[in-house]
Scaffold this active site. Structure first.
Site, PDB file in Angstrom:
ATOM      1  N   GLY A   1      41.125  44.517  47.142  1.00  0.00           N
ATOM      2  CA  GLY A   1      41.046  43.072  46.958  1.00  0.00           C
ATOM      3  C   GLY A   1      41.275  42.810  45.486  1.00  0.00           C
ATOM      4  N   HIS A   2      42.454  42.324  45.149  1.00  0.00           N
ATOM      5  CA  HIS A   2      42.821  42.133  43.746  1.00  0.00           C
ATOM      6  C   HIS A   2      42.920  40.640  43.446  1.00  0.00           C
ATOM      7  CE1 HIS A   2      44.777  46.399  43.579  1.00  0.00           C
ATOM      8  NE2 HIS A   2      43.500  46.414  43.880  1.00  0.00           N
TER       9      HIS A   2
ATOM     10  N   GLN B   1      41.831  50.720  44.455  1.00  0.00           N
ATOM     11  CA  GLN B   1      40.619  51.536  44.373  1.00  0.00           C
ATOM     12  C   GLN B   1      40.481  52.092  42.949  1.00  0.00           C
ATOM     13  OE1 GLN B   1      42.732  52.170  47.454  1.00  0.00           O
ATOM     14  NE2 GLN B   1      41.628  50.338  47.983  1.00  0.00           N
TER      15      GLN B   1
ATOM     16  N   ASP C   1      37.383  47.363  41.607  1.00  0.00           N
ATOM     17  CA  ASP C   1      37.103  45.973  41.229  1.00  0.00           C
ATOM     18  C   ASP C   1      36.931  45.778  39.728  1.00  0.00           C
ATOM     19  OD1 ASP C   1      37.119  45.443  43.973  1.00  0.00           O
ATOM     20  OD2 ASP C   1      34.990  45.926  44.130  1.00  0.00           O
TER      21      ASP C   1
ATOM     22  N   LYS D   1      41.864  45.013  38.005  1.00  0.00           N
ATOM     23  CA  LYS D   1      43.225  45.554  37.941  1.00  0.00           C
ATOM     24  C   LYS D   1      44.255  44.464  38.222  1.00  0.00           C
ATOM     25  CE  LYS D   1      42.034  48.539  41.150  1.00  0.00           C
ATOM     26  NZ  LYS D   1      40.568  48.372  41.198  1.00  0.00           N
TER      27      LYS D   1
HETATM   28  P1  GDP Z   1      40.434  44.549  41.179  1.00  0.00           P
HETATM   29  O1  GDP Z   1      40.146  44.977  42.574  1.00  0.00           O
HETATM   30  O2  GDP Z   1      40.332  45.672  40.199  1.00  0.00           O
HETATM   31  O3  GDP Z   1      41.747  43.820  41.040  1.00  0.00           O
HETATM   32  O4  GDP Z   1      39.280  43.528  40.789  1.00  0.00           O
HETATM   33  P2  GDP Z   1      38.683  42.337  41.710  1.00  0.00           P
HETATM   34  O5  GDP Z   1      39.629  41.216  41.719  1.00  0.00           O
HETATM   35  O6  GDP Z   1      38.209  42.870  43.013  1.00  0.00           O
HETATM   36  O7  GDP Z   1      37.355  41.986  40.908  1.00  0.00           O
HETATM   37  C1  GDP Z   1      37.387  41.596  39.578  1.00  0.00           C
HETATM   38  C2  GDP Z   1      36.723  40.223  39.448  1.00  0.00           C
HETATM   39  O8  GDP Z   1      36.461  39.970  38.088  1.00  0.00           O
HETATM   40  C3  GDP Z   1      37.597  39.082  39.927  1.00  0.00           C
HETATM   41  O9  GDP Z   1      36.795  38.068  40.439  1.00  0.00           O
HETATM   42  C4  GDP Z   1      38.298  38.633  38.637  1.00  0.00           C
HETATM   43  O10 GDP Z   1      38.716  37.270  38.684  1.00  0.00           O
HETATM   44  C5  GDP Z   1      37.180  38.816  37.642  1.00  0.00           C
HETATM   45  N1  GDP Z   1      37.586  39.137  36.265  1.00  0.00           N
HETATM   46  C6  GDP Z   1      38.555  39.976  35.826  1.00  0.00           C
HETATM   47  N2  GDP Z   1      38.513  40.091  34.482  1.00  0.00           N
HETATM   48  C7  GDP Z   1      37.495  39.312  34.058  1.00  0.00           C
HETATM   49  C8  GDP Z   1      36.926  39.048  32.774  1.00  0.00           C
HETATM   50  O11 GDP Z   1      37.350  39.560  31.729  1.00  0.00           O
HETATM   51  N3  GDP Z   1      35.846  38.194  32.740  1.00  0.00           N
HETATM   52  C9  GDP Z   1      35.333  37.630  33.878  1.00  0.00           C
HETATM   53  N4  GDP Z   1      34.277  36.822  33.752  1.00  0.00           N
HETATM   54  N5  GDP Z   1      35.839  37.860  35.091  1.00  0.00           N
HETATM   55  C10 GDP Z   1      36.902  38.702  35.186  1.00  0.00           C
HETATM   56  P1  IMO Z   2      40.039  47.560  44.792  1.00  0.00           P
HETATM   57  O1  IMO Z   2      41.492  47.949  44.800  1.00  0.00           O
HETATM   58  C1  IMO Z   2      35.922  48.693  45.582  1.00  0.00           C
HETATM   59  C2  IMO Z   2      35.243  51.605  48.795  1.00  0.00           C
HETATM   60  C3  IMO Z   2      34.461  51.122  49.996  1.00  0.00           C
HETATM   61  C4  IMO Z   2      33.758  52.404  50.379  1.00  0.00           C
HETATM   62  C5  IMO Z   2      34.825  53.466  50.108  1.00  0.00           C
HETATM   63  C6  IMO Z   2      35.616  53.877  51.326  1.00  0.00           C
HETATM   64  O2  IMO Z   2      39.803  46.124  45.073  1.00  0.00           O
HETATM   65  O3  IMO Z   2      39.348  48.054  43.559  1.00  0.00           O
HETATM   66  P2  IMO Z   2      37.560  52.690  52.712  1.00  0.00           P
HETATM   67  O4  IMO Z   2      37.573  51.392  53.470  1.00  0.00           O
HETATM   68  O5  IMO Z   2      38.569  52.761  51.626  1.00  0.00           O
HETATM   69  O6  IMO Z   2      37.604  53.883  53.601  1.00  0.00           O
HETATM   70  O7  IMO Z   2      36.099  52.720  52.015  1.00  0.00           O
HETATM   71  O8  IMO Z   2      35.695  52.898  49.147  1.00  0.00           O
HETATM   72  N1  IMO Z   2      36.439  50.794  48.436  1.00  0.00           N
HETATM   73  C7  IMO Z   2      36.483  49.949  47.405  1.00  0.00           C
HETATM   74  N2  IMO Z   2      35.526  49.556  46.527  1.00  0.00           N
HETATM   75  N3  IMO Z   2      37.171  48.240  45.437  1.00  0.00           N
HETATM   76  C8  IMO Z   2      38.140  48.649  46.280  1.00  0.00           C
HETATM   77  O9  IMO Z   2      39.443  48.319  46.080  1.00  0.00           O
HETATM   78  C9  IMO Z   2      37.812  49.496  47.349  1.00  0.00           C
HETATM   79  N4  IMO Z   2      38.510  50.066  48.353  1.00  0.00           N
HETATM   80  C10 IMO Z   2      37.662  50.865  48.999  1.00  0.00           C
HETATM   81  O10 IMO Z   2      33.561  50.109  49.646  1.00  0.00           O
HETATM   82  O11 IMO Z   2      32.692  52.646  49.491  1.00  0.00           O
HETATM   83 MG    MG Z   3      38.897  44.533  44.168  1.00  0.00          MG
END
Ligand code: GDP
Ligand code: IMO
Ligand code: MG
Length: 425
Positions: free
Chosen positions: A40-41, A223, A13, A16
């Site tokens: 979850g991207h 991840q 998270d 990416k």
């Molecule tokens: P990912 O799984 O690595 O793609 O990241 P996620 O989407 O799960 O979580 C990142 C969160 O941070 C999302 O809600 C994005 O919209 C938000 N985000 C990403 N970059 C920034 C930033 O520079 N500033 C802020 N405030 N939010 C950001």
């Molecule tokens: P993105 O791509 C954050 C974590 C789960 C748990 C562990 C194992 O959005 O960064 P799983 O269901 O994969 O067997 O769970 O990995 N986990 C993540 N945490 N971001 C993710 O994906 C994750 N995908 C799995 O919370 O700790």
């Molecule tokens: Mg994510």
């Protein structure tokens, strides 16, 4: 022509999806190599937010080819739902291809994920319960069902009956759970297979041909490094290889084709799920960051655990992935905190200072973070578009992170939107 990887350096998270979306404006192909709908991207563009689980984050550009490689585990039902959701918002998903070798997540995987977690009791991993671990177990046990099988009804029915029978024995006799209705499942998933058949494509060949044709390719990690099955905090990890090496096996490309490897981090650290987290905050500063940064799982909605930036894990990520650059997101979220802390090393129970991330949980036990303090900032930096525009304290904070990580910080995120990025160089 170039090929770059964008991957997570912490526990996921890191933003990416946002970085891929930004770089995809200059790319022709975006490829997912591992993981499944546990990801979850988030991609934010002009007030619109898209949350992607399996579809590569290049999908908002209509001419970008989006590929799902052999190393991914694909839940067909969820994937079709994701496609429909995007189409309903006017996003075309015609440019998608799925490798026939990719393994399929089936209902018994999801059932077994939940049952194993419950069986572990207080020692559960905190998985997303999407069936990811059990699907990879079947793959490595050599009884998995692949995308090719799914889109060939007779093969699918035969394999599903064979492996389903044993999975149901485990569900009912080992765990006392409810068996999957195999015939109903075959009927339902055969329909999914029919709808998905048009997406079949050999991703190794498509990527290779794209590179030969001079196209720009982006590999989208899901991840993150500390969730890697070998290089993460085992067993509190996911079941795939989110590190750069996973791109080669998960796509079917050689390491020499990769030019750039971007590691995405937050200006602090988060983790969702269980497992060690040395710089975790349990105080009001942690709550402040969680609220301000909206730190709730994109996929599961769980509150994320919050901690200070940890340069020990970052150096581990630089080494394990061979990073050529770092992206630091969410610097804007730290506004309003008087004193910022950065972890520079760990202190073991016997007083020894270590700077390399320990390979085992036992080695990590009793490790306390060693912090240095930095002056915080109050400014709203979300409108800054160049490094020079940032307040001096922010620049110093980033430069110090860069020094400690031993890797260039090439981009700084100051907000969720694709415009809210500062590129250096
Ligand atoms: P990912 O799984 O690595 O793609 O990241 P996620 O989407 O799960 O979580 C990142 C969160 O941070 C999302 O809600 C994005 O919209 C938000 N985000 C990403 N970059 C920034 C930033 O520079 N500033 C802020 N405030 N939010 C950001
Ligand atoms: P993105 O791509 C954050 C974590 C789960 C748990 C562990 C194992 O959005 O960064 P799983 O269901 O994969 O067997 O769970 O990995 N986990 C993540 N945490 N971001 C993710 O994906 C994750 N995908 C799995 O919370 O700790
Ligand atoms: Mg994510």
């Amino acid at each position: 022509m170039s090929a770059s990887i964008v991957l997570g350096t912490q526990w996921g998270d890191e933003g990416k999806g946002k970085v891929i979306d930004i770089l995809a404006s200059r790319a022709d192909v975006v490829v997912r190599s591992q993981g499944g709908n546990n990801a979850g991207h988030t991609v934010a563009n002009n007030g619109q937010t898209y949350k992607l689980r399996l579809i590569p984050s290049g999908i908002l550009y209509k001419d970008t080819l989006c590929l799902i490689g052999a190393g991914v585990v694909l839940n067909p039902k969820d994937f079709l739902g994701e496609i429909e959701g995007m189409q309903a918002r006017g996003i075309s998903c015609d440019n998608l291809k799925i490798d026939p070798r990719a393994h399929i997540v089936l209902p018994w995987h999801i059932e077994l994920d939940g049952l194993s977690e419950a069986f572990r009791g207080g020692k559960d991993i905190g998985t997303t319960r999407r069936g990811i671990g059990p699907a990879y177990m079947d793959k490595y046990e050599r009884s998995g069902i692949r995308f090719y099988d799914l889109i060939h009804p007779e093969i699918f029915a035969e394999k599903a009956r064979a492996t389903g029978r044993l999975r149901n024995e485990i569900i009912t006799k080992v765990f006392g759970g409810t068996p999957v209705d195999i015939e109903a499942m075959i009927e339902e998933y055969t329909e999914y297979g029919k709808r998905l058949a048009k997406y079949e494509g050999d991703v190794s060949v498509l990527t290779y041909e794209a590179q030969k044709a001079g196209k720009t390719i982006l590999f989208e990690g899901a991840q993150a490094t500390l969730l890697d099955i070998d290089y993460g905090t085992y067993p509190y990890v996911t079941s795939s290889h989110p590190v750069s090496g996973g791109v080669c096996t998960g796509t079917g490309v050689g390491p020499k084709m990769i030019d750039e490897i971007y590691g995405v981090a937050k200006a602090y650290t988060t983790r969702v799920g269980k497992g060690p987290f040395p710089t975790e905050l349990f105080d009001s500063t942690g709550d402040y960051i969680r609220d301000k940064g909206g730190e709730y799982g994109t996929n599961t909605g769980r509150p994320r655990r919050i901690g200070w930036f940890d340069s020990v894990i970052m150096r581990h990520a630089v080494r394990v992935n061979g990073l050529t650059g770092i992206v630091v997101n969410k610097l804007d979220t730290l506004a309003g905190i008087d004193t910022l802390k950065i972890c520079t090393a760990y202190k073991k129970a016997d007083g020894t200072i270590i700077t390399d991330f320990p390979p085992t949980l036992e080695g990590l036990e009793g490790c306390e973070p060693v912090y240095e303090e930095h002056k915080g900032f109050n400014d709203d930096i979300s409108g800054c578009r160049s490094f020079e525009e940032l307040p001096e304290v922010c620049r110093e904070y980033i430069e110090r992170l860069e020094e400690l990580c031993e890797c260039k910080i090439k981009m700084v995120g100051v907000g969720p939107d694709r415009e809210q990025i500062i590129e250096r160089d």
